[in-house]
Design a protein around this motif. Structure first.
Motif, PDB file in Angstrom:
ATOM      1  N   ILE A   1       4.576  -6.769 -26.027  1.00 10.85           N
ATOM      2  CA  ILE A   1       5.063  -7.203 -27.339  1.00 10.85           C
ATOM      3  C   ILE A   1       4.992  -6.013 -28.282  1.00 10.85           C
ATOM      4  O   ILE A   1       3.905  -5.490 -28.556  1.00 10.85           O
ATOM      5  CB  ILE A   1       4.239  -8.382 -27.893  1.00 10.85           C
ATOM      6  CG1 ILE A   1       4.418  -9.626 -27.009  1.00 10.85           C
ATOM      7  CG2 ILE A   1       4.667  -8.694 -29.339  1.00 10.85           C
ATOM      8  CD1 ILE A   1       3.616 -10.836 -27.461  1.00 10.85           C
ATOM      9  N   ILE A   2       6.148  -5.567 -28.751  1.00  7.50           N
ATOM     10  CA  ILE A   2       6.229  -4.437 -29.679  1.00  7.50           C
ATOM     11  C   ILE A   2       7.362  -4.686 -30.681  1.00  7.50           C
ATOM     12  O   ILE A   2       8.133  -5.635 -30.544  1.00  7.50           O
ATOM     13  CB  ILE A   2       6.460  -3.090 -28.951  1.00  7.50           C
ATOM     14  CG1 ILE A   2       7.630  -3.187 -27.960  1.00  7.50           C
ATOM     15  CG2 ILE A   2       5.196  -2.637 -28.246  1.00  7.50           C
ATOM     16  CD1 ILE A   2       7.923  -1.883 -27.227  1.00  7.50           C
ATOM     17  N   ASP A   3       7.458  -3.801 -31.657  1.00 11.35           N
ATOM     18  CA  ASP A   3       8.486  -3.931 -32.685  1.00 11.35           C
ATOM     19  C   ASP A   3       9.887  -3.869 -32.072  1.00 11.35           C
ATOM     20  O   ASP A   3      10.126  -3.131 -31.119  1.00 11.35           O
ATOM     21  CB  ASP A   3       8.327  -2.827 -33.719  1.00 11.35           C
ATOM     22  CG  ASP A   3       7.021  -2.946 -34.489  1.00 11.35           C
ATOM     23  OD1 ASP A   3       5.963  -2.807 -33.857  1.00 11.35           O
ATOM     24  OD2 ASP A   3       7.067  -3.172 -35.709  1.00 11.35           O
ATOM     25  N   ALA A   4      10.791  -4.615 -32.641  1.00 12.76           N
ATOM     26  CA  ALA A   4      12.113  -4.821 -32.051  1.00 12.76           C
ATOM     27  C   ALA A   4      12.911  -3.536 -31.833  1.00 12.76           C
ATOM     28  O   ALA A   4      13.447  -3.312 -30.749  1.00 12.76           O
ATOM     29  CB  ALA A   4      12.916  -5.786 -32.926  1.00 12.76           C
ATOM     30  N   ALA A   5      13.008  -2.685 -32.854  1.00  8.45           N
ATOM     31  CA  ALA A   5      13.828  -1.477 -32.712  1.00  8.45           C
ATOM     32  C   ALA A   5      13.242  -0.512 -31.685  1.00  8.45           C
ATOM     33  O   ALA A   5      13.972  -0.023 -30.810  1.00  8.45           O
ATOM     34  CB  ALA A   5      14.013  -0.797 -34.065  1.00  8.45           C
ATOM     35  N   PRO A   6      11.934  -0.211 -31.721  1.00  2.00           N
ATOM     36  CA  PRO A   6      11.353   0.611 -30.656  1.00  2.00           C
ATOM     37  C   PRO A   6      11.476  -0.032 -29.279  1.00  2.00           C
ATOM     38  O   PRO A   6      11.690   0.671 -28.282  1.00  2.00           O
ATOM     39  CB  PRO A   6       9.889   0.753 -31.078  1.00  2.00           C
ATOM     40  CG  PRO A   6       9.925   0.619 -32.557  1.00  2.00           C
ATOM     41  CD  PRO A   6      10.980  -0.422 -32.814  1.00  2.00           C
ATOM     42  N   ALA A   7      11.346  -1.343 -29.204  1.00  5.45           N
ATOM     43  CA  ALA A   7      11.482  -2.037 -27.917  1.00  5.45           C
ATOM     44  C   ALA A   7      12.848  -1.765 -27.308  1.00  5.45           C
ATOM     45  O   ALA A   7      12.973  -1.467 -26.118  1.00  5.45           O
ATOM     46  CB  ALA A   7      11.279  -3.542 -28.100  1.00  5.45           C
ATOM     47  N   GLN A   8      13.895  -1.835 -28.140  1.00  7.77           N
ATOM     48  CA  GLN A   8      15.239  -1.598 -27.631  1.00  7.77           C
ATOM     49  C   GLN A   8      15.440  -0.137 -27.251  1.00  7.77           C
ATOM     50  O   GLN A   8      16.056   0.171 -26.229  1.00  7.77           O
ATOM     51  CB  GLN A   8      16.280  -2.017 -28.671  1.00  7.77           C
ATOM     52  CG  GLN A   8      17.699  -2.042 -28.143  1.00  7.77           C
ATOM     53  CD  GLN A   8      17.872  -3.058 -27.033  1.00  7.77           C
ATOM     54  OE1 GLN A   8      17.835  -4.263 -27.267  1.00  7.77           O
ATOM     55  NE2 GLN A   8      18.058  -2.591 -25.807  1.00  7.77           N
ATOM     56  N   ALA A   9      14.913   0.776 -28.072  1.00  9.43           N
ATOM     57  CA  ALA A   9      15.041   2.201 -27.774  1.00  9.43           C
ATOM     58  C   ALA A   9      14.340   2.557 -26.464  1.00  9.43           C
ATOM     59  O   ALA A   9      14.872   3.303 -25.641  1.00  9.43           O
ATOM     60  CB  ALA A   9      14.471   3.030 -28.926  1.00  9.43           C
ATOM     61  N   ILE A  10      13.150   2.009 -26.275  1.00  7.73           N
ATOM     62  CA  ILE A  10      12.363   2.309 -25.068  1.00  7.73           C
ATOM     63  C   ILE A  10      13.042   1.754 -23.824  1.00  7.73           C
ATOM     64  O   ILE A  10      13.189   2.449 -22.815  1.00  7.73           O
ATOM     65  CB  ILE A  10      10.936   1.732 -25.202  1.00  7.73           C
ATOM     66  CG1 ILE A  10      10.152   2.509 -26.277  1.00  7.73           C
ATOM     67  CG2 ILE A  10      10.189   1.793 -23.875  1.00  7.73           C
ATOM     68  CD1 ILE A  10       8.884   1.812 -26.715  1.00  7.73           C
ATOM     69  N   THR A  11      13.459   0.503 -23.881  1.00  4.54           N
ATOM     70  CA  THR A  11      14.075  -0.106 -22.686  1.00  4.54           C
ATOM     71  C   THR A  11      15.408   0.556 -22.344  1.00  4.54           C
ATOM     72  O   THR A  11      15.720   0.748 -21.173  1.00  4.54           O
ATOM     73  CB  THR A  11      14.274  -1.620 -22.882  1.00  4.54           C
ATOM     74  OG1 THR A  11      15.055  -1.862 -24.069  1.00  4.54           O
ATOM     75  CG2 THR A  11      12.940  -2.347 -23.019  1.00  4.54           C
ATOM     76  N   THR A  12      16.169   0.905 -23.357  1.00  3.84           N
ATOM     77  CA  THR A  12      17.439   1.585 -23.116  1.00  3.84           C
ATOM     78  C   THR A  12      17.202   2.925 -22.426  1.00  3.84           C
ATOM     79  O   THR A  12      17.897   3.290 -21.463  1.00  3.84           O
ATOM     80  CB  THR A  12      18.210   1.803 -24.429  1.00  3.84           C
ATOM     81  OG1 THR A  12      18.510   0.533 -25.012  1.00  3.84           O
ATOM     82  CG2 THR A  12      19.508   2.557 -24.181  1.00  3.84           C
ATOM     83  N   ALA A  13      16.201   3.670 -22.903  1.00  2.99           N
ATOM     84  CA  ALA A  13      15.890   4.978 -22.298  1.00  2.99           C
ATOM     85  C   ALA A  13      15.407   4.836 -20.868  1.00  2.99           C
ATOM     86  O   ALA A  13      15.827   5.585 -19.988  1.00  2.99           O
ATOM     87  CB  ALA A  13      14.834   5.685 -23.150  1.00  2.99           C
ATOM     88  N   ILE A  14      14.539   3.862 -20.630  1.00  2.00           N
ATOM     89  CA  ILE A  14      13.995   3.675 -19.284  1.00  2.00           C
ATOM     90  C   ILE A  14      15.094   3.226 -18.305  1.00  2.00           C
ATOM     91  O   ILE A  14      15.185   3.709 -17.184  1.00  2.00           O
ATOM     92  CB  ILE A  14      12.841   2.650 -19.312  1.00  2.00           C
ATOM     93  CG1 ILE A  14      11.608   3.291 -19.958  1.00  2.00           C
ATOM     94  CG2 ILE A  14      12.494   2.159 -17.902  1.00  2.00           C
ATOM     95  CD1 ILE A  14      10.434   2.341 -20.147  1.00  2.00           C
ATOM     96  N   ASN A  15      15.933   2.307 -18.745  1.00  2.78           N
ATOM     97  CA  ASN A  15      16.996   1.809 -17.869  1.00  2.78           C
ATOM     98  C   ASN A  15      18.076   2.852 -17.587  1.00  2.78           C
ATOM     99  O   ASN A  15      18.805   2.752 -16.605  1.00  2.78           O
ATOM    100  CB  ASN A  15      17.639   0.557 -18.499  1.00  2.78           C
ATOM    101  CG  ASN A  15      16.730  -0.653 -18.429  1.00  2.78           C
ATOM    102  OD1 ASN A  15      15.887  -0.774 -17.541  1.00  2.78           O
ATOM    103  ND2 ASN A  15      16.892  -1.565 -19.394  1.00  2.78           N
ATOM    104  N   ALA A  16      18.147   3.863 -18.456  1.00  2.00           N
ATOM    105  CA  ALA A  16      19.152   4.913 -18.259  1.00  2.00           C
ATOM    106  C   ALA A  16      18.741   5.912 -17.183  1.00  2.00           C
ATOM    107  O   ALA A  16      19.573   6.674 -16.688  1.00  2.00           O
ATOM    108  CB  ALA A  16      19.405   5.636 -19.576  1.00  2.00           C
ATOM    109  N   VAL A  17      17.462   5.908 -16.822  1.00  2.69           N
ATOM    110  CA  VAL A  17      16.962   6.833 -15.823  1.00  2.69           C
ATOM    111  C   VAL A  17      17.202   6.260 -14.428  1.00  2.69           C
ATOM    112  O   VAL A  17      16.806   5.126 -14.133  1.00  2.69           O
ATOM    113  CB  VAL A  17      15.455   7.111 -15.995  1.00  2.69           C
ATOM    114  CG1 VAL A  17      14.933   8.019 -14.899  1.00  2.69           C
ATOM    115  CG2 VAL A  17      15.212   7.730 -17.361  1.00  2.69           C
ATOM    116  N   ALA A  18      17.862   7.014 -13.576  1.00  2.43           N
ATOM    117  CA  ALA A  18      18.198   6.512 -12.231  1.00  2.43           C
ATOM    118  C   ALA A  18      16.934   6.315 -11.420  1.00  2.43           C
ATOM    119  O   ALA A  18      15.974   7.049 -11.531  1.00  2.43           O
ATOM    120  CB  ALA A  18      19.110   7.508 -11.533  1.00  2.43           C
TER     121      ALA A  18
END
Length: 287
Positions: A270-287
Motif C-alpha cells: 500500500i503506497i501513494d497512488a502516483a508513485p505506485a503507478q510510476a513504480i509498477t510501470t517501470a517494473i513491468n517495462a523491464v523484460a
C-alpha cells in the motif's frame, strides 16, 4: 506519505494520471505484468509543504508561490512534465554554505514523480516547485536528500527550512512544522502481483476494505516507512485509520516494497497512488 476539492491543478493531475496510464496499460501484454495497481483509492489526503515554525515569513512566501502557480497555470505545467507529454526539468542543488543566503529543502528523493534523482540532478513536482520558491526569494537552493521519516524532524530541528517530500497533512506533523497551502490531492492504493485476481471484482473503496479487513496477522503488507500507507495498516487516530490485523513490513522506499512483493516477501503493498503507478510501470517495462 503521505498526508481543494475544485477542479484545480491537483485534480487535473489525477485525471491526467488516469488517462495517461490507462492508455499505456492498453499497450501492454497483461499476461506479462509482474505487478499491477488496484485502481480504487482507499484514502483521500492532501499534500503540502512543511515550513520551519520559527520562520513565519517563509510560510507566507511559500503560500504566495503556491497560490500563484495554481492561478497562473504553472502547477498544471509542472504536473504535465510527469503525467503528460511535457519535459521534466532537472534541478541542481548547491552545496550548503552558511555564509550564503540559501533555502535548504529536506526531501526523500525516492518518491517519483514528486522527487527523484538522475545522476546529480533532482527531478519531480516538488523539486521544480522548490526551484521556483528559491528563485522568488532570491536564494540559492540546497536540497538535502534523506530518509522520509527524517524529513519533518530535520525542519523541526532547524537543520532545514522546508520539507518538500509528498507530505500528507496531519495534525501530528502540524505540531512539528507549519503546513503550507495544499497543492496536490492524493490517495493510497493497493499494489498486487500481476496474476492476483483477489480484487478484480471490487467496484468501491468499501469492496477493497472488506478484503483488507478480512486478512489475519499472517498476511504481510509492505509500504514505505513513515508514510500514510504504514498508518493505514497499523492504525492512526490522527489520520482516522482504525488499522488492519495484517502485519506491516516497512521499507526505505516504495520500489523496495514492490520488489519484495514480486519476490513473495509480502502479500500486498500500500503506497501513494502516483508513485505506485510510476513504480509498477517501470517494473513491468523491464523484460
Amino acid at each position: 506519505m503521505k498526508l481543494a476539492k475544485k477542479i484545480t491543478a491537483a485534480v487535473l493531475a489525477v485525471l491526467v494520471i488516469a488517462t495517461c496510464f490507462a492508455a499505456c496499460s492498453g499497450k501492454e501484454d497483461k499476461a506479462t505484468e509482474k505487478v499491477k495497481v488496484i485502481d480504487i483509492a482507499i484514502t483521500d489526503e492532501e499534500y503540502a509543504f512543511g515550513v520551519d515554525k520559527n520562520q513565519p515569513e517563509l510560510l507566507e512566501q511559500v503560500n504566495k508561490v503556491v497560490t500563484d502557480i495554481k492561478a497562473n497555470g504553472k502547477l498544471d505545467e509542472i504536473c504535465n512534465h510527469y503525467f503528460g507529454d511535457g519535459e521534466a526539468a532537472g534541478v541542481t542543488s548547491a552545496a550548503e554554505d552558511s555564509s550564503k543566503d540559501q533555502l535548504i529543502v529536506a526531501t526523500n528523493a525516492e518518491f517519483e514523480p514528486f522527487e527523484f534523482k538522475k545522476g546529480d540532478q533532482f527531478y519531480g513536482i516538488d523539486m521544480e516547485i522548490a526551484k521556483i520558491i528559491a528563485d522568488e526569494l532570491g536564494k540559492e537552493l540546497v536540497i538535502k536528500d534523506m530518509k522520509f521519516e527524517a524529513v519533518v524532524t530535520a525542519v523541526q530541528q532547524e537543520k532545514c527550512d522546508i520539507a518538500m517530500a509528498g507530505l500528507t497533512v496531519s495534525s501530528e506533523r502540524a505540531e512539528m512544522v507549519n503546513f503550507s497551502e495544499s497543492y496536490y490531492s492524493a490517495s493510497q492504493k493497493v499494489v498486487v502481483k500481476g496474476d492476483d485476481t483477489t480484487f478484480d471484482a471490487c467496484q468501491t473503496k468499501e469492496d477493497v476494505e472488506k478484503i483488507l479487513n478480512a486478512l489475519d496477522a499472517s498476511a504481510k503488507i509492505g509500504g514505505q516507512n513513515g508514510t500514510t500507507g504504514q498508518a493505514y495498516v497499523e492504525g492512526s487516530e490522527d489520520l482516522g485509520f482504525t488499522g488492519l490485523t495484517a502485519t506491516f513490513v516497512g521499507y526505505d522506499n516504495g520500489s523496495l516494497a514492490v520488489q519484495d512483493l514480486i519476490n513473495g516477501g509480502v502479500t500486498y503493498v500500500i503506497i501513494d497512488a502516483a508513485p505506485a503507478q510510476a513504480i509498477t510501470t517501470a517494473i513491468n517495462a523491464v523484460a
